[in-house]
Design a protein around this motif. Structure first.
Motif, PDB file in Angstrom:
ATOM      1  N   CYS A  77       0.838  -1.205   0.000  1.00 59.02           N
ATOM      2  CA  CYS A  77       0.000   0.000   0.000  1.00 59.02           C
ATOM      3  C   CYS A  77       0.873   1.255   0.000  1.00 59.02           C
ATOM      4  O   CYS A  77       0.623   2.203  -0.742  1.00 59.02           O
ATOM      5  CB  CYS A  77      -0.888  -0.030   1.236  1.00 59.02           C
ATOM      6  SG  CYS A  77      -2.521   0.579   0.946  1.00 59.02           S
ATOM      7  N   GLU A  78       1.885   1.266   0.831  1.00 61.86           N
ATOM      8  CA  GLU A  78       2.777   2.418   0.931  1.00 61.86           C
ATOM      9  C   GLU A  78       3.533   2.662  -0.379  1.00 61.86           C
ATOM     10  O   GLU A  78       3.772   3.800  -0.776  1.00 61.86           O
ATOM     11  CB  GLU A  78       3.797   2.206   2.049  1.00 61.86           C
ATOM     12  CG  GLU A  78       3.213   2.216   3.438  1.00 61.86           C
ATOM     13  CD  GLU A  78       4.229   1.778   4.485  1.00 61.86           C
ATOM     14  OE1 GLU A  78       5.439   1.744   4.187  1.00 61.86           O
ATOM     15  OE2 GLU A  78       3.797   1.456   5.608  1.00 61.86           O
ATOM     16  N   LEU A  79       3.926   1.591  -1.033  1.00 57.62           N
ATOM     17  CA  LEU A  79       4.803   1.710  -2.197  1.00 57.62           C
ATOM     18  C   LEU A  79       4.069   1.798  -3.529  1.00 57.62           C
ATOM     19  O   LEU A  79       4.641   2.229  -4.522  1.00 57.62           O
ATOM     20  CB  LEU A  79       5.760   0.517  -2.229  1.00 57.62           C
ATOM     21  CG  LEU A  79       6.679   0.425  -1.016  1.00 57.62           C
ATOM     22  CD1 LEU A  79       7.395  -0.896  -1.008  1.00 57.62           C
ATOM     23  CD2 LEU A  79       7.649   1.578  -0.982  1.00 57.62           C
ATOM     24  N   ARG A  80       2.808   1.412  -3.541  1.00 53.30           N
ATOM     25  CA  ARG A  80       2.049   1.369  -4.795  1.00 53.30           C
ATOM     26  C   ARG A  80       2.066   2.717  -5.512  1.00 53.30           C
ATOM     27  O   ARG A  80       2.315   2.787  -6.707  1.00 53.30           O
ATOM     28  CB  ARG A  80       0.621   0.919  -4.505  1.00 53.30           C
ATOM     29  CG  ARG A  80      -0.060   0.315  -5.686  1.00 53.30           C
ATOM     30  CD  ARG A  80      -1.416  -0.269  -5.314  1.00 53.30           C
ATOM     31  NE  ARG A  80      -1.229  -1.619  -4.833  1.00 53.30           N
ATOM     32  CZ  ARG A  80      -1.745  -2.089  -3.705  1.00 53.30           C
ATOM     33  NH1 ARG A  80      -2.479  -1.343  -2.947  1.00 53.30           N
ATOM     34  NH2 ARG A  80      -1.522  -3.328  -3.355  1.00 53.30           N
ATOM     35  N   GLY A  81       1.810   3.793  -4.785  1.00 55.82           N
ATOM     36  CA  GLY A  81       1.786   5.121  -5.393  1.00 55.82           C
ATOM     37  C   GLY A  81       3.147   5.554  -5.909  1.00 55.82           C
ATOM     38  O   GLY A  81       3.255   6.156  -6.974  1.00 55.82           O
ATOM     39  N   VAL A  82       4.180   5.252  -5.159  1.00 55.14           N
ATOM     40  CA  VAL A  82       5.540   5.613  -5.569  1.00 55.14           C
ATOM     41  C   VAL A  82       5.902   4.922  -6.869  1.00 55.14           C
ATOM     42  O   VAL A  82       6.386   5.545  -7.820  1.00 55.14           O
ATOM     43  CB  VAL A  82       6.560   5.241  -4.465  1.00 55.14           C
ATOM     44  CG1 VAL A  82       7.982   5.469  -4.939  1.00 55.14           C
ATOM     45  CG2 VAL A  82       6.270   6.019  -3.191  1.00 55.14           C
ATOM     46  N   TRP A  83       5.651   3.615  -6.938  1.00 54.50           N
ATOM     47  CA  TRP A  83       6.014   2.859  -8.131  1.00 54.50           C
ATOM     48  C   TRP A  83       5.150   3.233  -9.328  1.00 54.50           C
ATOM     49  O   TRP A  83       5.635   3.286 -10.446  1.00 54.50           O
ATOM     50  CB  TRP A  83       5.930   1.370  -7.873  1.00 54.50           C
ATOM     51  CG  TRP A  83       6.974   0.881  -6.919  1.00 54.50           C
ATOM     52  CD1 TRP A  83       8.206   1.425  -6.702  1.00 54.50           C
ATOM     53  CD2 TRP A  83       6.877  -0.227  -6.049  1.00 54.50           C
ATOM     54  NE1 TRP A  83       8.869   0.713  -5.749  1.00 54.50           N
ATOM     55  CE2 TRP A  83       8.091  -0.306  -5.335  1.00 54.50           C
ATOM     56  CE3 TRP A  83       5.891  -1.160  -5.799  1.00 54.50           C
ATOM     57  CZ2 TRP A  83       8.341  -1.301  -4.384  1.00 54.50           C
ATOM     58  CZ3 TRP A  83       6.133  -2.152  -4.856  1.00 54.50           C
ATOM     59  CH2 TRP A  83       7.352  -2.211  -4.164  1.00 54.50           C
ATOM     60  N   ALA A  84       3.873   3.490  -9.082  1.00 51.55           N
ATOM     61  CA  ALA A  84       2.985   3.873 -10.193  1.00 51.55           C
ATOM     62  C   ALA A  84       3.473   5.169 -10.830  1.00 51.55           C
ATOM     63  O   ALA A  84       3.466   5.310 -12.047  1.00 51.55           O
ATOM     64  CB  ALA A  84       1.549   4.012  -9.704  1.00 51.55           C
ATOM     65  N   GLY A  85       3.912   6.094 -10.005  1.00 53.85           N
ATOM     66  CA  GLY A  85       4.444   7.351 -10.522  1.00 53.85           C
ATOM     67  C   GLY A  85       5.715   7.176 -11.336  1.00 53.85           C
ATOM     68  O   GLY A  85       6.031   7.974 -12.214  1.00 53.85           O
ATOM     69  N   ALA A  86       6.438   6.109 -11.060  1.00 48.14           N
ATOM     70  CA  ALA A  86       7.674   5.817 -11.794  1.00 48.14           C
ATOM     71  C   ALA A  86       7.426   4.887 -12.977  1.00 48.14           C
ATOM     72  O   ALA A  86       8.358   4.498 -13.674  1.00 48.14           O
ATOM     73  CB  ALA A  86       8.694   5.188 -10.857  1.00 48.14           C
ATOM     74  N   GLY A  87       6.155   4.519 -13.210  1.00 49.90           N
ATOM     75  CA  GLY A  87       5.843   3.672 -14.355  1.00 49.90           C
ATOM     76  C   GLY A  87       5.802   2.187 -14.063  1.00 49.90           C
ATOM     77  O   GLY A  87       5.812   1.367 -14.975  1.00 49.90           O
ATOM     78  N   TYR A  88       5.783   1.820 -12.795  1.00 48.07           N
ATOM     79  CA  TYR A  88       5.739   0.405 -12.407  1.00 48.07           C
ATOM     80  C   TYR A  88       4.523   0.157 -11.510  1.00 48.07           C
ATOM     81  O   TYR A  88       4.656  -0.025 -10.307  1.00 48.07           O
ATOM     82  CB  TYR A  88       7.014   0.007 -11.655  1.00 48.07           C
ATOM     83  CG  TYR A  88       8.260   0.154 -12.468  1.00 48.07           C
ATOM     84  CD1 TYR A  88       8.572  -0.769 -13.456  1.00 48.07           C
ATOM     85  CD2 TYR A  88       9.126   1.219 -12.260  1.00 48.07           C
ATOM     86  CE1 TYR A  88       9.714  -0.634 -14.216  1.00 48.07           C
ATOM     87  CE2 TYR A  88      10.282   1.355 -13.020  1.00 48.07           C
ATOM     88  CZ  TYR A  88      10.563   0.427 -13.987  1.00 48.07           C
ATOM     89  OH  TYR A  88      11.697   0.557 -14.737  1.00 48.07           O
ATOM     90  N   PRO A  89       3.328   0.128 -12.074  1.00 49.28           N
ATOM     91  CA  PRO A  89       2.143  -0.074 -11.234  1.00 49.28           C
ATOM     92  C   PRO A  89       2.087  -1.492 -10.669  1.00 49.28           C
ATOM     93  O   PRO A  89       2.498  -2.443 -11.318  1.00 49.28           O
ATOM     94  CB  PRO A  89       0.983   0.169 -12.188  1.00 49.28           C
ATOM     95  CG  PRO A  89       1.541  -0.135 -13.536  1.00 49.28           C
ATOM     96  CD  PRO A  89       3.007   0.235 -13.490  1.00 49.28           C
ATOM     97  N   LEU A  90       1.602  -1.612  -9.455  1.00 49.11           N
ATOM     98  CA  LEU A  90       1.422  -2.912  -8.817  1.00 49.11           C
ATOM     99  C   LEU A  90      -0.002  -2.954  -8.276  1.00 49.11           C
ATOM    100  O   LEU A  90      -0.262  -2.512  -7.167  1.00 49.11           O
ATOM    101  CB  LEU A  90       2.429  -3.112  -7.678  1.00 49.11           C
ATOM    102  CG  LEU A  90       2.385  -4.443  -6.942  1.00 49.11           C
ATOM    103  CD1 LEU A  90       2.745  -5.597  -7.877  1.00 49.11           C
ATOM    104  CD2 LEU A  90       3.312  -4.434  -5.754  1.00 49.11           C
ATOM    105  N   PRO A  91      -0.946  -3.443  -9.075  1.00 48.98           N
ATOM    106  CA  PRO A  91      -2.333  -3.488  -8.598  1.00 48.98           C
ATOM    107  C   PRO A  91      -2.499  -4.454  -7.435  1.00 48.98           C
ATOM    108  O   PRO A  91      -1.739  -5.419  -7.297  1.00 48.98           O
ATOM    109  CB  PRO A  91      -3.119  -3.967  -9.819  1.00 48.98           C
ATOM    110  CG  PRO A  91      -2.116  -4.570 -10.728  1.00 48.98           C
ATOM    111  CD  PRO A  91      -0.773  -3.990 -10.401  1.00 48.98           C
ATOM    112  N   ALA A  92      -3.490  -4.184  -6.595  1.00 53.48           N
ATOM    113  CA  ALA A  92      -3.733  -5.041  -5.427  1.00 53.48           C
ATOM    114  C   ALA A  92      -3.957  -6.486  -5.830  1.00 53.48           C
ATOM    115  O   ALA A  92      -3.551  -7.407  -5.125  1.00 53.48           O
ATOM    116  CB  ALA A  92      -4.927  -4.508  -4.642  1.00 53.48           C
TER     117      ALA A  92
END
Length: 85
Positions: free
Chosen positions: A16-31
């Motif tokens: 949860c903490e990292l999802r937003g960070v990675w999505a912004g960098a182009g690496y989305p991790l859906p739940a």
């Protein structure tokens, strides 16, 4: 709290903490893509590894005795592999 429940909660919290960070960098991790946690009794030297074919994070058998900070750091590292995969 059982070890499995503790691991699951820590994994979900890290993701949860990292999802937003990675999505912004182009690496989305859906739940829905969160990896399973598996204890691998053969691990004696490695702490953990991510297996993309199985969508699983394998952890060594003594994981239940790790302090929360160490477990969080290891899961964060392995979740990064999952996000890139």
């Amino acid at each position: 709290m059982t070890a499995d429940l503790r691991l699951g909660r820590i994994l979900a919290s890290c993701a949860c903490e990292l999802r937003g960070v990675w999505a912004g960098a182009g690496y989305p991790l859906p739940a829905s893509a969160l990896p399973r946690l598996v204890v691998n009794r053969r691990f004696t030297r490695s702490l953990a590894r991510f297996d993309g074919r199985l969508n699983a994070i394998e952890l060594r058998p003594d994981v239940a005795r790790w302090p929360g900070g160490r477990l969080r750091a290891v899961l964060t590292h392995e979740l990064a592999h999952a996000a890139v995969y």
